[in-house]
Design an enzyme around this catalytic site. Structure first.
Site, PDB file in Angstrom:
ATOM      1  N   THR A 130     -72.210   0.458  -8.496  1.00 10.97           N
ATOM      2  CA  THR A 130     -71.363   1.310  -7.663  1.00 10.97           C
ATOM      3  C   THR A 130     -71.387   0.869  -6.201  1.00 10.97           C
ATOM      4  O   THR A 130     -72.378   0.279  -5.744  1.00 10.97           O
ATOM      5  CB  THR A 130     -71.872   2.769  -7.762  1.00 10.97           C
ATOM      6  OG1 THR A 130     -71.298   3.540  -6.718  1.00 10.97           O
ATOM      7  CG2 THR A 130     -73.384   2.866  -7.618  1.00 10.97           C
ATOM      8  N   ASP A 131     -70.356   1.222  -5.450  1.00 11.16           N
ATOM      9  CA  ASP A 131     -70.361   0.943  -4.007  1.00 11.16           C
ATOM     10  C   ASP A 131     -71.308   1.899  -3.274  1.00 11.16           C
ATOM     11  O   ASP A 131     -71.613   1.685  -2.100  1.00 11.16           O
ATOM     12  CB  ASP A 131     -68.944   1.026  -3.420  1.00 11.16           C
ATOM     13  CG  ASP A 131     -68.290   2.397  -3.553  1.00 11.16           C
ATOM     14  OD1 ASP A 131     -68.864   3.301  -4.213  1.00 11.16           O
ATOM     15  OD2 ASP A 131     -67.182   2.578  -3.002  1.00 11.16           O
ATOM     16  N   GLU A 132     -71.791   2.937  -3.979  1.00  8.60           N
ATOM     17  CA  GLU A 132     -72.687   3.899  -3.322  1.00  8.60           C
ATOM     18  C   GLU A 132     -74.014   3.262  -2.921  1.00  8.60           C
ATOM     19  O   GLU A 132     -74.741   3.811  -2.096  1.00  8.60           O
ATOM     20  CB  GLU A 132     -72.921   5.122  -4.223  1.00  8.60           C
ATOM     21  CG  GLU A 132     -71.624   5.838  -4.531  1.00  8.60           C
ATOM     22  CD  GLU A 132     -71.794   7.170  -5.246  1.00  8.60           C
ATOM     23  OE1 GLU A 132     -72.825   7.828  -5.042  1.00  8.60           O
ATOM     24  OE2 GLU A 132     -70.887   7.535  -6.003  1.00  8.60           O
ATOM     25  N   TYR A 155     -79.241   9.107  -7.269  1.00 13.32           N
ATOM     26  CA  TYR A 155     -78.372   8.307  -8.144  1.00 13.32           C
ATOM     27  C   TYR A 155     -78.165   6.914  -7.569  1.00 13.32           C
ATOM     28  O   TYR A 155     -78.418   5.901  -8.235  1.00 13.32           O
ATOM     29  CB  TYR A 155     -77.020   9.007  -8.342  1.00 13.32           C
ATOM     30  CG  TYR A 155     -75.934   8.079  -8.864  1.00 13.32           C
ATOM     31  CD1 TYR A 155     -76.001   7.561 -10.161  1.00 13.32           C
ATOM     32  CD2 TYR A 155     -74.847   7.705  -8.058  1.00 13.32           C
ATOM     33  CE1 TYR A 155     -75.017   6.687 -10.626  1.00 13.32           C
ATOM     34  CE2 TYR A 155     -73.875   6.848  -8.524  1.00 13.32           C
ATOM     35  CZ  TYR A 155     -73.954   6.337  -9.810  1.00 13.32           C
ATOM     36  OH  TYR A 155     -72.982   5.466 -10.262  1.00 13.32           O
ATOM     37  N   LYS A 159     -79.360   3.141  -8.906  1.00 20.81           N
ATOM     38  CA  LYS A 159     -78.421   2.042  -9.194  1.00 20.81           C
ATOM     39  C   LYS A 159     -78.773   0.820  -8.342  1.00 20.81           C
ATOM     40  O   LYS A 159     -78.703  -0.316  -8.811  1.00 20.81           O
ATOM     41  CB  LYS A 159     -76.970   2.478  -8.936  1.00 20.81           C
ATOM     42  CG  LYS A 159     -76.421   3.500  -9.906  1.00 20.81           C
ATOM     43  CD  LYS A 159     -76.348   3.019 -11.350  1.00 20.81           C
ATOM     44  CE  LYS A 159     -75.294   1.967 -11.571  1.00 20.81           C
ATOM     45  NZ  LYS A 159     -75.150   1.665 -13.034  1.00 20.81           N
TER      46      LYS A 159
HETATM   47  P1  NAD Z   1     -70.572   8.394 -17.799  1.00 21.01           P
HETATM   48  O1  NAD Z   1     -71.629   9.334 -17.352  1.00 21.01           O
HETATM   49  O2  NAD Z   1     -69.213   8.907 -18.113  1.00 21.01           O
HETATM   50  O3  NAD Z   1     -71.068   7.606 -19.084  1.00 21.01           O
HETATM   51  C1  NAD Z   1     -72.359   7.096 -19.212  1.00 21.01           C
HETATM   52  C2  NAD Z   1     -72.605   6.751 -20.668  1.00 21.01           C
HETATM   53  O4  NAD Z   1     -73.939   6.177 -20.761  1.00 21.01           O
HETATM   54  C3  NAD Z   1     -72.565   7.954 -21.605  1.00 21.01           C
HETATM   55  O5  NAD Z   1     -71.794   7.662 -22.740  1.00 21.01           O
HETATM   56  C4  NAD Z   1     -74.034   8.190 -21.951  1.00 21.01           C
HETATM   57  O6  NAD Z   1     -74.228   8.729 -23.254  1.00 21.01           O
HETATM   58  C5  NAD Z   1     -74.591   6.789 -21.838  1.00 21.01           C
HETATM   59  N1  NAD Z   1     -76.031   6.818 -21.573  1.00 21.01           N
HETATM   60  C6  NAD Z   1     -76.672   7.568 -20.630  1.00 21.01           C
HETATM   61  N2  NAD Z   1     -77.997   7.393 -20.716  1.00 21.01           N
HETATM   62  C7  NAD Z   1     -78.209   6.505 -21.729  1.00 21.01           C
HETATM   63  C8  NAD Z   1     -79.360   5.917 -22.297  1.00 21.01           C
HETATM   64  N3  NAD Z   1     -80.584   6.237 -21.858  1.00 21.01           N
HETATM   65  N4  NAD Z   1     -79.207   5.023 -23.301  1.00 21.01           N
HETATM   66  C9  NAD Z   1     -77.967   4.702 -23.754  1.00 21.01           C
HETATM   67  N5  NAD Z   1     -76.842   5.254 -23.284  1.00 21.01           N
HETATM   68  C10 NAD Z   1     -76.958   6.146 -22.271  1.00 21.01           C
HETATM   69  O7  NAD Z   1     -70.523   7.278 -16.659  1.00 21.01           O
HETATM   70  P2  NAD Z   1     -69.261   6.449 -16.107  1.00 21.01           P
HETATM   71  O8  NAD Z   1     -68.604   7.225 -15.042  1.00 21.01           O
HETATM   72  O9  NAD Z   1     -68.475   5.939 -17.254  1.00 21.01           O
HETATM   73  O10 NAD Z   1     -70.028   5.242 -15.403  1.00 21.01           O
HETATM   74  C11 NAD Z   1     -70.356   4.071 -16.140  1.00 21.01           C
HETATM   75  C12 NAD Z   1     -71.095   3.100 -15.239  1.00 21.01           C
HETATM   76  O11 NAD Z   1     -70.283   2.782 -14.108  1.00 21.01           O
HETATM   77  C13 NAD Z   1     -72.398   3.663 -14.677  1.00 21.01           C
HETATM   78  O12 NAD Z   1     -73.357   2.647 -14.692  1.00 21.01           O
HETATM   79  C14 NAD Z   1     -72.049   4.069 -13.256  1.00 21.01           C
HETATM   80  O13 NAD Z   1     -73.165   3.956 -12.422  1.00 21.01           O
HETATM   81  C15 NAD Z   1     -70.991   3.045 -12.903  1.00 21.01           C
HETATM   82  N6  NAD Z   1     -70.015   3.511 -11.910  1.00 21.01           N
HETATM   83  C16 NAD Z   1     -69.288   4.654 -12.095  1.00 21.01           C
HETATM   84  C17 NAD Z   1     -68.337   5.032 -11.145  1.00 21.01           C
HETATM   85  C18 NAD Z   1     -67.477   6.258 -11.336  1.00 21.01           C
HETATM   86  O14 NAD Z   1     -66.680   6.566 -10.456  1.00 21.01           O
HETATM   87  N7  NAD Z   1     -67.568   6.965 -12.437  1.00 21.01           N
HETATM   88  C19 NAD Z   1     -68.151   4.267 -10.017  1.00 21.01           C
HETATM   89  C20 NAD Z   1     -68.915   3.114  -9.842  1.00 21.01           C
HETATM   90  C21 NAD Z   1     -69.828   2.727 -10.813  1.00 21.01           C
END
Ligand code: NAD
Length: 345
Positions: A130-132, A155, A159
């Site tokens: 993430t950019d965070e 969080y 990350k």
């Molecule tokens: P999300 O919370 O919708 O999905 C996360 C998934 O990971 C879920 O299906 C969950 O069951 C699974 N998970 C969690 N813990 C687990 C574990 N211990 N073992 C196996 N699976 C596990 O998240 P998202 O929004 O789809 O984000 C996905 C990735 O992208 C993350 O790594 C997040 O940091 C990154 N990200 C998200 C955003 C955003 O805006 N949503 C922005 C930048 C980066």
């Protein structure tokens, strides 16, 4: 390629799974099915021969190793994480276990697999971040890939730690890694605890639309399908050892974003009073970063990638999707913590 996608039952991971299968890749979806997961998100590809699901928790090193032995992937796209900032304020421990220790387990298993295979050059460990991790910007400037890390929430700190582990496994063991840091995503299948679905669903229910602080925090919004496309681009054409910032080139203050959504709803599902009359300013999140913005030069210049939709176009598609998929979001509204104000510390 045979891709091992972790977190493929979540919001962004499921978009990656759907697009990767559509592009002809074999996909193994590894997911622990936490509160944030929904297998409906990948129902459209679940019957394909090129798709497999592994119910596995990345905190369990032996289980992760077994998945590598069973499937021998050509690449890993690592998205599994605890992802909600407000939950990280209330319960940071789980964020360390999953995002840091889980990533460590995955790196170790990937490395052992890569060594067994004779260290193939084409193997990739693609870490999605993430950019965070860069912290908060003032009114000016943008995050580049060289911006120093300065995470502010549990969080983003977890990350950032995982990014450092991935980088170190590349430098120390030669594992072919690539990292992407992207801005806030939105779009179909977004879990109903995040800002944009909360606005849409509260508006439709005639409930107060909560906006943290004065709504002046700025985010650079990225449509999830564009993000999935960018990730598959980086996986196939990104340079090993490099990191790429992915942005939507769509900066907006939260309050302006909320008003845009209300205006789209006024048009698509008119009510007597404009939906914006439901907006209510609530206590801010502690440590709330003021502004994020991505400098997209590397993605544009080196990989010729840019987002396909404007914020207005992406929001319209998103609102239409929520209006058409009530069965999907109704089923998630009963999950623990949804609809409750979290993270006030
Ligand atoms: P999300 O919370 O919708 O999905 C996360 C998934 O990971 C879920 O299906 C969950 O069951 C699974 N998970 C969690 N813990 C687990 C574990 N211990 N073992 C196996 N699976 C596990 O998240 P998202 O929004 O789809 O984000 C996905 C990735 O992208 C993350 O790594 C997040 O940091 C990154 N990200 C998200 C955003 C955003 O805006 N949503 C922005 C930048 C980066």
């Amino acid at each position: 390629m045979k891709l091992l996608v972790t977190g493929g039952a979540g919001f962004i991971g499921s978009a990656v799974v759907r697009q990767a299968v559509a592009q002809g890749h074999e996909v193994v979806n590894l997911d622990a099915l936490t509160y944030a997961a929904c297998l409906e998100n990948v129902a459209s590809v679940a019957d394909q021969e090129t798709y497999a699901f592994e119910h596995c928790d990345i905190r369990d090193a032996a289980a992760v190793e077994a998945v590598f032995e069973r499937h021998a992937p050509d690449a890993v796209m690592h998205l599994a994480a605890e992802s909600h900032v407000d939950r990280s304020i209330d319960g940071p421990g789980l964020f360390i276990e999953t995002n840091v220790n889980g990533t460590f387990n995955l790196l170790q298993a990937a490395r052992a697999h890569w060594e067994r295979q004779g260290r193939p050059e084409g193997f990739r460990f693609h870490h999605i971040s993430t950019d965070e991790v860069y912290g908060s910007l003032g009114a000016e400037g943008q995050f580049t890939e060289d911006t120093p890390y300065a995470p502010n929430s549990p969080y983003s700190a977890s990350k950032a730690a995982s990014d450092h582990l991935v980088r170190a496994w590349g430098e120390t063991y030669g594992l072919p890694v690539v990292i992407t840091n992207c801005s806030n995503n939105y779009g179909p299948f977004h879990f109903p605890e995040k800002l944009i679905p909360v606005v849409i669903l509260n508006a439709l229910a005639g409930k107060e639309i909560p906006v943290y602080g004065k709504g002046e925090n700025v985010r650079d919004w990225l449509f999830v399908e564009d993000h999935a496309d960018a990730l598959l681009t980086v996986l196939q054409r990104g340079e090993v050892g490099r990191s790429y910032n992915i942005g939507g080139e769509n900066e907006a203050r939260n309050i302006d974003l909320v008003r845009m959504i209300c205006a789209i709803l006024d048009e698509l599902r008119p009510q007597e009073r404009p939906y914006s009359s439901l907006i209510s300013f609530v206590q801010d999140r502690p440590g709330h970063d003021m502004r994020y913005a991505i400098d997209p030069s590397r993605m544009r210049g080196e990989l010729n990638w840019r987002p396909s939709v404007t914020l207005e176009q992406g929001l319209r598609k998103t609102v239409e999707w929520y209006l058409e998929n009530e069965v999907w979001w109704r089923a998630l509204q009963d999950r623990e913590g949804v609809g409750v104000r979290l993270g006030k510390a």
